[in-house]
Write an enzyme that holds these catalytic residues in place. Structure first.
Site, mmCIF file in Angstrom:
data_model
loop_
_atom_site.group_PDB
_atom_site.id
_atom_site.type_symbol
_atom_site.label_atom_id
_atom_site.label_comp_id
_atom_site.label_asym_id
_atom_site.label_seq_id
_atom_site.Cartn_x
_atom_site.Cartn_y
_atom_site.Cartn_z
ATOM 1 N N VAL A 129 -2.547 -7.740 -3.449
ATOM 2 C CA VAL A 129 -2.050 -8.669 -2.428
ATOM 3 C C VAL A 129 -3.243 -9.440 -1.877
ATOM 4 C CG1 VAL A 129 -0.932 -8.892 -0.188
ATOM 5 C CG2 VAL A 129 -0.080 -7.238 -1.854
ATOM 6 N N GLY A 162 -0.164 4.574 0.208
ATOM 7 C CA GLY A 162 -0.839 5.796 0.634
ATOM 8 C C GLY A 162 0.128 6.661 1.419
ATOM 9 N N PHE A 163 -0.432 7.516 2.270
ATOM 10 C CA PHE A 163 0.438 8.414 3.039
ATOM 11 C C PHE A 163 1.483 7.641 3.838
ATOM 12 C CE2 PHE A 163 -1.029 12.451 2.056
ATOM 13 C CZ PHE A 163 -2.404 12.598 2.183
ATOM 14 N N ASP A 190 -3.953 4.106 8.504
ATOM 15 C CA ASP A 190 -5.347 3.814 8.866
ATOM 16 C C ASP A 190 -5.559 2.370 9.309
ATOM 17 O OD1 ASP A 190 -7.182 5.833 6.388
ATOM 18 O OD2 ASP A 190 -5.991 6.396 8.146
ATOM 19 N N GLY A 227 0.821 -1.211 0.000
ATOM 20 C CA GLY A 227 0.000 0.000 0.000
ATOM 21 C C GLY A 227 0.851 1.256 0.000
ATOM 22 N N GLN A 233 -2.023 12.786 9.239
ATOM 23 C CA GLN A 233 -0.855 13.037 10.097
ATOM 24 C C GLN A 233 -0.317 11.799 10.826
ATOM 25 O OE1 GLN A 233 1.460 15.424 10.618
ATOM 26 N NE2 GLN A 233 0.575 16.226 8.735
ATOM 27 N N GLU A 258 -17.004 19.115 3.519
ATOM 28 C CA GLU A 258 -16.338 19.688 2.350
ATOM 29 C C GLU A 258 -17.136 19.465 1.074
ATOM 30 O OE1 GLU A 258 -11.690 19.806 3.777
ATOM 31 O OE2 GLU A 258 -12.394 17.953 2.850
#
Lengths: 443, 443
Positions: free
Chosen positions: B87, B21-22, B308, B19, B326, B178
């Protein structure tokens, strides 16, 4: 009348334009101050700038830079209406077009449906190859190229690897030449950095041209220069060669030669994309409507055709004008004036094509351009031609935002020697194990 | 070992990151100078900047501005390898991960697979709603909104029209707020110009929040300001309300109230996206792996989890850290250091979360921001908060080109009060006749 779709009746003559490409969009704009209602129908909600689709396909531009939504471009034009729909037929007696959203009444009908790939009857080719006539095509090609490389990493068999690395482009006109040039640039500058584990010296780019020269419609100078440049950039150019068959893996040429690739790009011909409902006799070979010098479809007085879909025969152009942007734009513009004249009881003006020349890029900062100005013809090549090409294309884009965006992206690509848009977003194939690849190769 | 996919053996310990991501991307970068081989596996070939996906969905940004291809970002990092694959499982005994391209051996395995929408067991909701966790989701939502408006033009029945114009957003966290803000902006400034034939005063935007406040994780000041602003912008906010069911047309709330919409956006919860193969006991409710303070999955010494997908329980965070950017970035960074320490025979350092605050936009130039600096907490609202939000997001984007592109696009949108990216490209529905719409409404 039954089944009419809802569109305001303005009490003015209604001009229905089918297709918002260069011709249709130009006509819509030209009718801004004419006392008519303009109804544009298109299967997409945006205009796509086709000359730059190959750059989307080769990750040099993002799709959004080359498309403009109709509603946005023309939201200031109060007589303009848009309908997202597929036009399925014409009922000339009742003066309606049949569409996926119902029947649309017209007073004047303008067919501007453009062109689609011409596979010369080869259904297998149509199924196995990729053309570049739409944004979705361009995105699919980009995704395919990148997915193929990811897949190649899993393989040990050289023939299988090459089937994923190699490209065959069929058609030596501007589209084929531009794609070949862009791919050779990526092979040299970009792919080796991204895919360190693959050997891009193994990547072959083949360009197959049925005639004796590339860029058949351009000057001999341009044709020769394009050929030499592409060969210098490592493209294998096959002249006087045709593809006999392609099964998704093996390309068989008329010479008997075989090439292996999973990516065959078809740029070898286009034909008109007509709509059913008019007499078959008004369609010429190549599926273009036969029109007179005022763009009227022969035999009809309220039905017109402009752009690629129209063949306006004349001594200078016995098969109609070339299927490129300039005739489409100019015909659209003139028809706008002519509709105004007709409403005023004046005779329409006949069309004369102002041939300004042609250009094609051959790589990062390299192009050929035949420019006709002040009665003279200039043959430019190399960097100067590329500057001219870039300038013309940027200012021709629809929408100031797109022009800035493309200018910025090209500047960035040039300075960084990179093309950053190497994403697989949308339709693509997840790589699989080597054994599965081998199984799929048996088509 | 059988079925191993081909990846160079560098003779160094191999860290496999699942993965990008961040968390995963930050870890990959943090290992640049560590004597390991980094193998990143992801189902996409790019990193998507999730905080801005809602802008792609509401036509404020193009997809290309918020994605960065892994191979490009890290093509200078010589120990970095990438594989595009899915995966499917973990074999901890043999120390391999099972993937769509074969088995990948690891010395250290880091799970950074992120989160997916949590529908709380409601399969019908999963089927009928749209979430915003991927670029394809964002593009699909954008296409759906625009296609719905085109379809609404064909209809005469007010309920049917409203079903296409109205939006229900479930979830009053930053994502829901948003989207609601962005839609209210489009309703006011943009859609009426594009679709003159539709009455956008009829367009309702509903925001459904299960608890008593919006932006539950932020300050009371921010929550209250968001609520007042959204109501001022014409969003109907339902607090202490839950969706009982949604069949694709009718939304039924727990209060018994019914709302009609064909577009329900699910922003009401996420859960971890785990991979099979580890003991079920290491998964906490919410499908997150239970990890210790050094990000090790409890019960394993070579398997880690960050972002996450990881729940690092502590007194301050009994359910693990919030599932936002963060913690993911900070955990990724620290794990990079810790892997280096482990290889050096040193003890790893425990993680402490440096909570810098949170922010959310509420429209064109309006936001709320809780910023923690120098031990103080600042509650910003309005234009100042929006500037802070914009600044943070631009510099956080991956890739200088993306930062320039987003900065340019936002500047353009701001000056023109427009969002130009209203294309339907890709998966969409061609509008149909009114009768067909009515038939389809019976789900």
């Amino acid at each position: 009348m039954e089944g009419l779709t809802k569109i305001d009746d303005l009490g003015k003559p209604r001009v229905v334009i089918v297709g918002g490409g260069f011709a249709g969009l130009e006509l819509a704009k030209a009718l801004a101050d004419v006392p008519v209602q303009v109804v544009l129908i298109d299967r997409q909600n945006y205009h796509a700038f086709q000359p730059l689709l190959y750059q989307v396909a080769t990750a040099g531009l993002d799709a959004d830079s080359v498309v403009s939504p109709f509603r946005k471009i023309l939201n200031g034009q109060t007589n303009f209406y848009f309908r997202l729909a597929e036009v399925q037929g014409i009922d000339e007696v009742s003066r309606v077009v049949e569409t996926s959203i119902g029947r649309v009444r017209y007073d004047y009908l303008v067919l501007a449906t453009g062109a689609e790939p011409n596979y010369f009857g080869d259904a297998q080719m149509a199924k196995n190859s990729i053309a570049l006539k739409s944004v979705e095509d361009a995105i699919e090609l980009r995704n395919t190229v990148l997915s193929n490389f990811e897949q190649a990493l899993q393989l040990g068999d050289m023939e299988q690897i090459n089937s994923l690395l190699d490209f065959v482009i069929v058609g030596g006109g501007p589209t084929g030449v531009e794609i070949a040039g862009a791919l050779s640039e990526l092979r040299k500058h970009v792919f080796p950095k991204d895919y360190r584990e693959l050997n891009f010296k193994e990547m072959d780019i083949h360009l197959i041209q049925s005639g004796p020269v590339l860029l058949k419609g351009m000057s001999a100078h341009a044709s020769q220069h394009a050929l030499e440049s592409l060969r210098k950039f490592g493209v294998q150019v096959w002249l006087e060669a045709r593809v006999k068959s392609y099964d998704g893996y093996t390309v068989t040429l008329n010479t008997g030669q075989k090439l292996i690739t999973r990516t065959l790009i078809w740029a070898a011909g286009v034909e008109g994309a007509p709509i059913g409902g008019l007499r078959p006799t008004c369609l010429l070979p190549g599926n273009r409507y036969c029109v007179d010098a005022c763009s009227r479809v022969v035999g009809y007085d309220r039905v017109f055709a402009i752009g690629d879909i129209a063949a306006m025969q004349s001594p200078a152009y016995p098969d109609g004008h070339p299927m490129v942007a300039q005739p489409a734009l100019q015909q659209g513009r003139l028809l706008g004036q002519n509709i105004a004249r007709l409403l005023n009881g004046q005779d329409p003006l006949p069309f004369t094509y102002d041939d300004k020349g042609a250009m094609a890029t051959i790589g990062r900062n390299h192009a050929v351009a035949d420019v006709k100005l002040f009665g003279q013809e200039f043959h430019l090549t190399g960097f100067l031609a590329w500057l001219a090409w870039s300038f013309i294309h940027v200012i021709s884009l629809v929408g100031f935002r797109n022009r800035l965006s493309v200018f910025f992206t090209w500047g960035w690509n040039y300075v960084t020697q990179d093309k950053g848009l190497r994403y697989i977003i949308g339709k693509s194939k997840t790589p699989v194990r080597e054994q599965e690849v081998a199984e799929k190769a048996v088509v």
